[in-house]
Design a protein around this motif. Structure first.
Motif, PDB file in Angstrom:
ATOM      1  N   ARG A   1      -1.175  11.870  25.747  1.00 41.55           N
ATOM      2  CA  ARG A   1      -1.486  12.248  24.360  1.00 41.55           C
ATOM      3  C   ARG A   1      -1.542  11.005  23.475  1.00 41.55           C
ATOM      4  NH1 ARG A   1       3.103  15.187  25.302  1.00 41.55           N
ATOM      5  NH2 ARG A   1       4.102  14.129  23.560  1.00 41.55           N
ATOM      6  N   PRO A   2      -2.318  11.064  22.404  1.00 46.04           N
ATOM      7  CA  PRO A   2      -2.291   9.945  21.449  1.00 46.04           C
ATOM      8  C   PRO A   2      -0.881   9.772  20.879  1.00 46.04           C
ATOM      9  CG  PRO A   2      -4.133  11.410  20.995  1.00 46.04           C
ATOM     10  CD  PRO A   2      -3.265  12.104  22.016  1.00 46.04           C
ATOM     11  N   ALA A   3      -0.570   8.558  20.515  1.00 48.32           N
ATOM     12  CA  ALA A   3       0.729   8.260  19.905  1.00 48.32           C
ATOM     13  C   ALA A   3       0.549   8.185  18.395  1.00 48.32           C
ATOM     14  CB  ALA A   3       1.272   6.945  20.446  1.00 48.32           C
ATOM     15  N   ARG A   4       1.669   8.228  17.706  1.00 52.25           N
ATOM     16  CA  ARG A   4       1.658   8.150  16.242  1.00 52.25           C
ATOM     17  C   ARG A   4       3.019   7.621  15.833  1.00 52.25           C
ATOM     18  NH1 ARG A   4       2.534  12.303  11.917  1.00 52.25           N
ATOM     19  NH2 ARG A   4       1.103  11.724  10.252  1.00 52.25           N
ATOM     20  N   PHE A   5       3.029   6.473  15.150  1.00 57.02           N
ATOM     21  CA  PHE A   5       4.321   5.920  14.735  1.00 57.02           C
ATOM     22  C   PHE A   5       4.332   5.655  13.245  1.00 57.02           C
ATOM     23  CE2 PHE A   5       1.885   2.101  15.855  1.00 57.02           C
ATOM     24  CZ  PHE A   5       2.176   1.234  14.808  1.00 57.02           C
ATOM     25  N   GLN A   6       5.538   5.732  12.692  1.00 56.54           N
ATOM     26  CA  GLN A   6       5.708   5.465  11.270  1.00 56.54           C
ATOM     27  C   GLN A   6       5.963   3.977  11.089  1.00 56.54           C
ATOM     28  OE1 GLN A   6       8.730   7.773   9.273  1.00 56.54           O
ATOM     29  NE2 GLN A   6       7.604   7.660   7.342  1.00 56.54           N
ATOM     30  N   ARG A   7       5.109   3.356  10.277  1.00 56.73           N
ATOM     31  CA  ARG A   7       5.154   1.905  10.067  1.00 56.73           C
ATOM     32  C   ARG A   7       6.200   1.556   9.005  1.00 56.73           C
ATOM     33  NH1 ARG A   7       3.436  -1.510   6.464  1.00 56.73           N
ATOM     34  NH2 ARG A   7       2.441   0.143   5.268  1.00 56.73           N
ATOM     35  N   TYR A   8       6.961   0.508   9.302  1.00 55.93           N
ATOM     36  CA  TYR A   8       7.958   0.028   8.347  1.00 55.93           C
ATOM     37  C   TYR A   8       7.295  -0.897   7.343  1.00 55.93           C
ATOM     38  CZ  TYR A   8      12.364  -1.664   6.473  1.00 55.93           C
ATOM     39  OH  TYR A   8      13.410  -1.966   5.631  1.00 55.93           O
ATOM     40  N   ASP A   9       7.538  -0.642   6.070  1.00 57.75           N
ATOM     41  CA  ASP A   9       7.020  -1.483   4.989  1.00 57.75           C
ATOM     42  C   ASP A   9       8.121  -2.472   4.602  1.00 57.75           C
ATOM     43  OD1 ASP A   9       6.357  -2.582   2.458  1.00 57.75           O
ATOM     44  OD2 ASP A   9       5.093  -0.855   2.001  1.00 57.75           O
ATOM     45  N   TRP A  10       7.947  -3.718   5.013  1.00 58.00           N
ATOM     46  CA  TRP A  10       8.976  -4.736   4.794  1.00 58.00           C
ATOM     47  C   TRP A  10       9.182  -5.044   3.312  1.00 58.00           C
ATOM     48  CZ3 TRP A  10      11.858  -7.423   8.570  1.00 58.00           C
ATOM     49  CH2 TRP A  10      11.604  -7.019   9.878  1.00 58.00           C
TER      50      TRP A  10
ATOM     51  N   ARG B   1       8.844  -2.933   0.784  1.00 58.18           N
ATOM     52  CA  ARG B   1       9.519  -1.807   0.135  1.00 58.18           C
ATOM     53  C   ARG B   1      10.871  -1.492   0.774  1.00 58.18           C
ATOM     54  NH1 ARG B   1       4.606   2.469  -0.628  1.00 58.18           N
ATOM     55  NH2 ARG B   1       3.894   1.669  -2.637  1.00 58.18           N
ATOM     56  N   GLY B   2      11.088  -1.990   1.999  1.00 56.08           N
ATOM     57  CA  GLY B   2      12.346  -1.751   2.678  1.00 56.08           C
ATOM     58  C   GLY B   2      12.511  -0.326   3.165  1.00 56.08           C
ATOM     59  N   ARG B   3      11.401   0.302   3.600  1.00 59.02           N
ATOM     60  CA  ARG B   3      11.480   1.681   4.092  1.00 59.02           C
ATOM     61  C   ARG B   3      10.275   1.984   4.977  1.00 59.02           C
ATOM     62  NH1 ARG B   3       7.910   4.950   1.224  1.00 59.02           N
ATOM     63  NH2 ARG B   3       7.250   4.155  -0.800  1.00 59.02           N
ATOM     64  N   PHE B   4      10.409   3.056   5.753  1.00 57.18           N
ATOM     65  CA  PHE B   4       9.270   3.498   6.542  1.00 57.18           C
ATOM     66  C   PHE B   4       8.256   4.135   5.607  1.00 57.18           C
ATOM     67  CE2 PHE B   4      12.432   3.085   9.863  1.00 57.18           C
ATOM     68  CZ  PHE B   4      11.686   2.431  10.832  1.00 57.18           C
ATOM     69  N   ASP B   5       6.977   3.959   5.938  1.00 59.36           N
ATOM     70  CA  ASP B   5       5.929   4.378   5.019  1.00 59.36           C
ATOM     71  C   ASP B   5       4.875   5.199   5.762  1.00 59.36           C
ATOM     72  OD1 ASP B   5       4.462   4.619   2.708  1.00 59.36           O
ATOM     73  OD2 ASP B   5       3.974   2.509   2.517  1.00 59.36           O
ATOM     74  N   ASP B   6       3.665   4.677   5.867  1.00 60.30           N
ATOM     75  CA  ASP B   6       2.544   5.429   6.423  1.00 60.30           C
ATOM     76  C   ASP B   6       2.644   5.576   7.939  1.00 60.30           C
ATOM     77  OD1 ASP B   6       2.157   2.633   6.559  1.00 60.30           O
ATOM     78  OD2 ASP B   6       0.006   2.863   6.796  1.00 60.30           O
ATOM     79  N   TRP B   7       1.847   6.485   8.467  1.00 64.56           N
ATOM     80  CA  TRP B   7       1.786   6.740   9.902  1.00 64.56           C
ATOM     81  C   TRP B   7       0.567   6.069  10.487  1.00 64.56           C
ATOM     82  CZ3 TRP B   7       5.410   9.247  12.867  1.00 64.56           C
ATOM     83  CH2 TRP B   7       6.467   9.832  12.156  1.00 64.56           C
ATOM     84  N   VAL B   8       0.724   5.513  11.668  1.00 59.60           N
ATOM     85  CA  VAL B   8      -0.352   4.809  12.360  1.00 59.60           C
ATOM     86  C   VAL B   8      -0.696   5.587  13.628  1.00 59.60           C
ATOM     87  CG1 VAL B   8      -1.019   2.649  13.493  1.00 59.60           C
ATOM     88  CG2 VAL B   8       0.449   2.593  11.455  1.00 59.60           C
ATOM     89  N   GLU B   9      -1.969   5.906  13.774  1.00 61.99           N
ATOM     90  CA  GLU B   9      -2.437   6.639  14.949  1.00 61.99           C
ATOM     91  C   GLU B   9      -2.762   5.645  16.069  1.00 61.99           C
ATOM     92  OE1 GLU B   9      -2.513  10.001  14.882  1.00 61.99           O
ATOM     93  OE2 GLU B   9      -1.913   9.996  12.763  1.00 61.99           O
ATOM     94  N   VAL B  10      -2.402   5.994  17.289  1.00 68.67           N
ATOM     95  CA  VAL B  10      -2.701   5.172  18.464  1.00 68.67           C
ATOM     96  C   VAL B  10      -3.381   6.060  19.503  1.00 68.67           C
ATOM     97  CG1 VAL B  10      -1.792   3.634  20.247  1.00 68.67           C
ATOM     98  CG2 VAL B  10      -0.650   3.756  18.016  1.00 68.67           C
TER      99      VAL B  10
END
Length: 193
Positions: A90-99, A101-110
């Motif tokens: 299945r495709p992957a999807r991870f939440q990208r860390y915004d350095w 802002r110091g928090r997880f932000d948008d999701w990246v599709e793989v």
């Protein structure tokens, strides 16, 4: 491994192309080593050369760490969001860390690639490397790595860099990453094509 980094890249590409997939239908390549050693450059070269007749995707662990303290905590997130889905086809999807802002932000599709190049300190931890067709450990002298990091992130980040370097030293000692690598690459060698 041949003369210069170009021949190393060519040899590594040939090795990956000969290997059978080990992460579902995906060939997993881990490019590990300390911060500032040249991992990102090697990963980009490998993906570029591997992407000719197939899809090669690079996932950077910098996007998955939870900031400067995230080295050890990244394992479960990497497994759940990237490796397990790809292994299941299945495709992957991870939440990208915004350095900044110091928090997880948008999701990246793989999407499911032919080759996944996993780049970053800790990418070849034992639980991951067991499924890799290739583990490359990139190294460079400590002063070179610190200089590169501060050129990129700024002098104000010196304390964070020094703390991170201590954390990665402990991680690599515990994981025996360099000793388990298929190849050790000099990250100070000239990158020519």
């Amino acid at each position: 491994m041949g003369d210069g980094v170009t021949s190393v890249v060519a040899e590594l590409v040939a090795r990956v192309e000969r290997a059978a997939p080990t992460l579902g239908a995906v060939r997993l390549v881990c490019v590990d080593g300390p911060a500032g050693s040249g991992k990102t450059t090697l990963a980009a070269r490998l993906a570029d050369r591997l992407g000719g007749s197939r899809t090669a995707t690079v996932v950077h662990l910098d996007d998955l760490y939870e900031g400067w303290a995230g080295l050890e905590a990244v394992g479960p997130r990497l497994e759940a969001q990237v490796l397990a889905p790809l292994e299941a086809g299945r495709p992957a999807r991870f939440q990208r860390y915004d350095w900044s802002r110091g928090r997880f932000d948008d999701w990246v599709e793989v999407p499911v690639p032919d080759v996944l190049v996993l780049e970053g300190c800790g990418s070849a931890r034992r639980a991951v490397a067991a499924r890799a067709v290739l583990v490359a450990f990139v190294e460079a002298p400590r002063d070179v790595r610190l200089r590169r990091g501060l050129e990129r992130d700024g002098e104000s980040m010196r304390d964070e860099w020094l703390r991170w370097m201590r954390l990665e030293d402990e991680h690599f000692a515990r994981e025996s990453t360099r000793a388990r690598a298929d190849v050790v690459v000099d990250g100070t060698a000239p990158w020519t094509d």
